[in-house]
Design a protein around this motif. Structure first.
Motif, PDB file in Angstrom:
ATOM      1  N   UNK A   1      28.388 -38.808  31.321  1.00 36.71           N
ATOM      2  CA  UNK A   1      28.952 -38.722  32.670  1.00 36.71           C
ATOM      3  C   UNK A   1      29.702 -37.404  32.807  1.00 36.71           C
ATOM      4  N   UNK A   2      29.615 -36.807  33.980  1.00 36.23           N
ATOM      5  CA  UNK A   2      30.272 -35.515  34.214  1.00 36.23           C
ATOM      6  C   UNK A   2      31.254 -35.670  35.380  1.00 36.23           C
ATOM      7  N   UNK A   3      32.479 -35.192  35.179  1.00 39.46           N
ATOM      8  CA  UNK A   3      33.392 -35.071  36.314  1.00 39.46           C
ATOM      9  C   UNK A   3      33.278 -33.636  36.820  1.00 39.46           C
ATOM     10  N   UNK A   4      32.700 -33.496  38.024  1.00 36.64           N
ATOM     11  CA  UNK A   4      32.660 -32.175  38.662  1.00 36.64           C
ATOM     12  C   UNK A   4      34.004 -31.979  39.353  1.00 36.64           C
ATOM     13  N   UNK A   5      34.623 -30.791  39.145  1.00 33.29           N
ATOM     14  CA  UNK A   5      35.960 -30.549  39.691  1.00 33.29           C
ATOM     15  C   UNK A   5      35.918 -29.361  40.646  1.00 33.29           C
ATOM     16  N   UNK A   6      36.461 -29.583  41.829  1.00 25.45           N
ATOM     17  CA  UNK A   6      36.414 -28.518  42.838  1.00 25.45           C
ATOM     18  C   UNK A   6      37.654 -27.655  42.871  1.00 25.45           C
ATOM     19  N   UNK A   7      38.505 -27.749  41.846  1.00 17.41           N
ATOM     20  CA  UNK A   7      39.764 -26.995  41.854  1.00 17.41           C
ATOM     21  C   UNK A   7      39.577 -25.498  42.017  1.00 17.41           C
ATOM     22  N   UNK A   8      38.439 -24.958  41.555  1.00 20.88           N
ATOM     23  CA  UNK A   8      38.232 -23.503  41.600  1.00 20.88           C
ATOM     24  C   UNK A   8      37.577 -23.027  42.896  1.00 20.88           C
ATOM     25  N   UNK A   9      37.284 -23.942  43.820  1.00 20.70           N
ATOM     26  CA  UNK A   9      36.679 -23.522  45.099  1.00 20.70           C
ATOM     27  C   UNK A   9      37.777 -23.135  46.090  1.00 20.70           C
ATOM     28  N   UNK A  10      37.390 -22.437  47.144  1.00 24.33           N
ATOM     29  CA  UNK A  10      38.337 -22.133  48.221  1.00 24.33           C
ATOM     30  C   UNK A  10      38.216 -23.207  49.290  1.00 24.33           C
ATOM     31  N   UNK A  11      39.131 -23.207  50.218  1.00 22.57           N
ATOM     32  CA  UNK A  11      39.023 -24.147  51.342  1.00 22.57           C
ATOM     33  C   UNK A  11      40.143 -25.156  51.336  1.00 22.57           C
ATOM     34  N   UNK A  12      40.201 -25.987  52.377  1.00 24.40           N
ATOM     35  CA  UNK A  12      41.348 -26.893  52.550  1.00 24.40           C
ATOM     36  C   UNK A  12      41.292 -28.133  51.663  1.00 24.40           C
ATOM     37  N   UNK A  13      40.142 -28.372  50.994  1.00 25.74           N
ATOM     38  CA  UNK A  13      39.998 -29.601  50.219  1.00 25.74           C
ATOM     39  C   UNK A  13      39.801 -29.301  48.734  1.00 25.74           C
ATOM     40  N   UNK A  14      40.209 -30.264  47.896  1.00 25.18           N
ATOM     41  CA  UNK A  14      39.959 -30.167  46.445  1.00 25.18           C
ATOM     42  C   UNK A  14      39.136 -31.397  46.063  1.00 25.18           C
ATOM     43  N   UNK A  15      37.794 -31.302  46.156  1.00 22.23           N
ATOM     44  CA  UNK A  15      36.956 -32.463  45.836  1.00 22.23           C
ATOM     45  C   UNK A  15      36.707 -32.586  44.334  1.00 22.23           C
ATOM     46  N   UNK A  16      36.539 -33.817  43.880  1.00 24.25           N
ATOM     47  CA  UNK A  16      36.078 -34.107  42.514  1.00 24.25           C
ATOM     48  C   UNK A  16      34.995 -35.169  42.639  1.00 24.25           C
ATOM     49  N   UNK A  17      34.129 -35.288  41.642  1.00 20.85           N
ATOM     50  CA  UNK A  17      33.115 -36.356  41.686  1.00 20.85           C
ATOM     51  C   UNK A  17      32.788 -36.803  40.279  1.00 20.85           C
ATOM     52  N   UNK A  18      32.502 -38.092  40.157  1.00 17.62           N
ATOM     53  CA  UNK A  18      31.945 -38.630  38.908  1.00 17.62           C
ATOM     54  C   UNK A  18      30.436 -38.657  39.092  1.00 17.62           C
ATOM     55  N   UNK A  19      29.745 -37.965  38.184  1.00 18.50           N
ATOM     56  CA  UNK A  19      28.312 -37.744  38.356  1.00 18.50           C
ATOM     57  C   UNK A  19      27.570 -38.248  37.115  1.00 18.50           C
ATOM     58  N   UNK A  20      26.495 -38.978  37.355  1.00 22.88           N
ATOM     59  CA  UNK A  20      25.654 -39.449  36.251  1.00 22.88           C
ATOM     60  C   UNK A  20      24.294 -38.769  36.308  1.00 22.88           C
ATOM     61  N   UNK A  21      23.378 -39.134  35.414  1.00 24.68           N
ATOM     62  CA  UNK A  21      22.054 -38.495  35.384  1.00 24.68           C
ATOM     63  C   UNK A  21      21.284 -38.684  36.681  1.00 24.68           C
ATOM     64  N   UNK A  22      21.631 -39.742  37.462  1.00 23.09           N
ATOM     65  CA  UNK A  22      20.937 -39.969  38.728  1.00 23.09           C
ATOM     66  C   UNK A  22      21.643 -39.373  39.930  1.00 23.09           C
ATOM     67  N   UNK A  23      22.758 -38.709  39.739  1.00 20.43           N
ATOM     68  CA  UNK A  23      23.478 -38.089  40.849  1.00 20.43           C
ATOM     69  C   UNK A  23      24.911 -38.600  40.949  1.00 20.43           C
ATOM     70  N   UNK A  24      25.490 -38.397  42.135  1.00 16.92           N
ATOM     71  CA  UNK A  24      26.917 -38.694  42.342  1.00 16.92           C
ATOM     72  C   UNK A  24      27.154 -40.205  42.342  1.00 16.92           C
ATOM     73  N   UNK A  25      28.147 -40.653  41.559  1.00 17.43           N
ATOM     74  CA  UNK A  25      28.524 -42.063  41.540  1.00 17.43           C
ATOM     75  C   UNK A  25      29.680 -42.315  42.503  1.00 17.43           C
ATOM     76  N   UNK A  26      30.656 -41.442  42.467  1.00 15.91           N
ATOM     77  CA  UNK A  26      31.776 -41.554  43.403  1.00 15.91           C
ATOM     78  C   UNK A  26      32.334 -40.156  43.648  1.00 15.91           C
ATOM     79  N   UNK A  27      32.691 -39.916  44.890  1.00 14.14           N
ATOM     80  CA  UNK A  27      33.231 -38.603  45.260  1.00 14.14           C
ATOM     81  C   UNK A  27      34.643 -38.804  45.785  1.00 14.14           C
ATOM     82  N   UNK A  28      35.555 -37.980  45.323  1.00 11.46           N
ATOM     83  CA  UNK A  28      36.959 -38.094  45.723  1.00 11.46           C
ATOM     84  C   UNK A  28      37.372 -36.813  46.416  1.00 11.46           C
ATOM     85  N   UNK A  29      38.076 -36.959  47.521  1.00 12.39           N
ATOM     86  CA  UNK A  29      38.509 -35.765  48.228  1.00 12.39           C
ATOM     87  C   UNK A  29      40.013 -35.818  48.423  1.00 12.39           C
TER      88      UNK A  29
END
Ligand SMILES: Nc1ncnc2c1ncn2[C@@H]1O[C@H](COP(=O)(O)OP(=O)(O)OP(=O)(O)O)[C@@H](O)[C@H]1O
Ligand SMILES: Cc1ncc(CO)c(N)n1
Length: 295
Positions: A181-209
């Motif tokens: 499982x991979x936690x994708x972290x949006x901390x390094x992106x620009x913009x008003x939001x800091x998204x994170x997601x739990x991602x499995x081999x089939x795609x996004x399992x849950x996305x947090x904003x």
């Protein structure tokens, strides 16, 4: 490998295998505070020492890897470990020691969160370039990996994602390649939001904003997220719920960081924000569970 079912301890015993940050914002010092803030009992085996302040890293000392092996074997001969968080590994030899230790635990291996620390936000290297393959090899022994965007790109051998959609595609590719499982972290992106997601081999399992916190006190967010995640998973047994609760806590800790007044550079988050006399206001974190096929 199928791991043995584990009891859910009231107070999870969580081991951080990571480097020291004397300024207390990142590394083992952040891990111990983060574990405590999540209700766990924190333990620490040191991989490396850094000389570090809120302005960056001025030196790294790696004790003999055999001494890390001794720390790990001595501890686990006595104490049941309910979850492991792995952080700074410094060299390939250190990473190999951790891999051997996990391998020797076999199906009694606790859940493992691997934060593939490579470069501090100050730009200082915390992982020997020749050790990247050893960290990649460790992915097969981790349950969850929590790379920031440059680390995700390095692990995959791709350019750094410039937008969130690309980051999610890369996280899915990494999850599929290493069955992790991979936690994708949006901390390094620009913009008003800091998204994170739990991602499995089939795609996004849950996305947090979460709303992006505008602050100079963001040192050690990655360490704090991974150890909080390991602790909450050990207590509850649900990665998505553990990530959502950790994101909620981290957003409040980020907001409160400047109140600590530590250093004149990139200061720490306030891990123990919930112990302060001021009530914690709502953080605005929202979560969306994916219904896509392949979850
Ligand atoms: N400004 C911010 N506002 C809100 N959340 C943030 C912000 N910066 C980082 N985060 C969150 O902190 C966590 C760590 O993300 P980040 O991408 O910064 O990791 P990292 O680069 O590994 O951290 P570190 O700075 O410790 O190396 C993620 O949950 C991310 O969304
Ligand atoms: C010891 C240590 N581990 C990890 C990081 C990444 O934040 C850091 N700055 N220092």
């Amino acid at each position: 490998m199928t791991l043995l079912p584990r009891p859910r301890p009231a107070v999870p015993r969580v081991l951080a295998v990571a480097g020291s940050d004397p300024s207390g914002g990142a590394g083992i010092q952040a891990d111990l505070k983060s574990v405590a803030a999540a209700g766990g009992y924190g333990m620490a085996a040191l991989t490396a020492l850094t000389a570090q302040s809120t302005h960056g890293v001025t030196g790294v000392h790696v004790p003999p890897p055999e001494f890390l092996a001794l720390q790990l074997s001595t501890l686990t001969a006595d104490v049941t470990v309910d979850a492991v968080k792995i952080g700074m590994l410094a060299t390939a030899d250190v990473a190999d020691v951790v891999a051997d230790w996990l391998g020797a635990l076999g199906d009694t291996r606790p859940p493992v969160v691997l934060d593939p620390v490579m470069v501090a936000t100050s730009g200082d290297r915390l992982l020997d370039r020749r050790a990247e393959d050893a960290v990649r090899a460790l992915l097969t022994q981790a349950d969850v990996v929590t790379p920031n965007l440059p680390e995700l790109a390095t692990l995959l051998g791709a350019p750094v994602a410039a937008d969130w959609a690309t980051a999610l595609d890369q996280a899915t590719a990494l999850a599929a390649r290493h069955r992790v499982l991979v936690v994708a972290k949006g901390g390094h992106l620009d913009g008003p939001l800091a998204p994170d997601a739990l991602v499995g081999p089939g795609g996004v399992l849950v996305e947090l904003t979460a709303p992006r916190v505008v602050t100079t006190a963001g040192h050690g967010t990655g360490c704090s997220l991974s150890s909080g995640l390991a602790t909450r998973y050990a207590a509850g047994g649900d990665w998505a719920a553990a990530l959502a609760a950790t994101k909620e806590w981290l957003t409040a800790a980020l907001r409160a960081g400047p109140g600590l007044d530590v250093g004149s550079g990139r200061g720490p988050v306030d891990h123990l924000v919930h112990l302060r006399p001021v009530p914690v206001p709502p953080t605005g974190v929202s979560s969306e569970v994916s219904t896509a096929p392949g979850r």
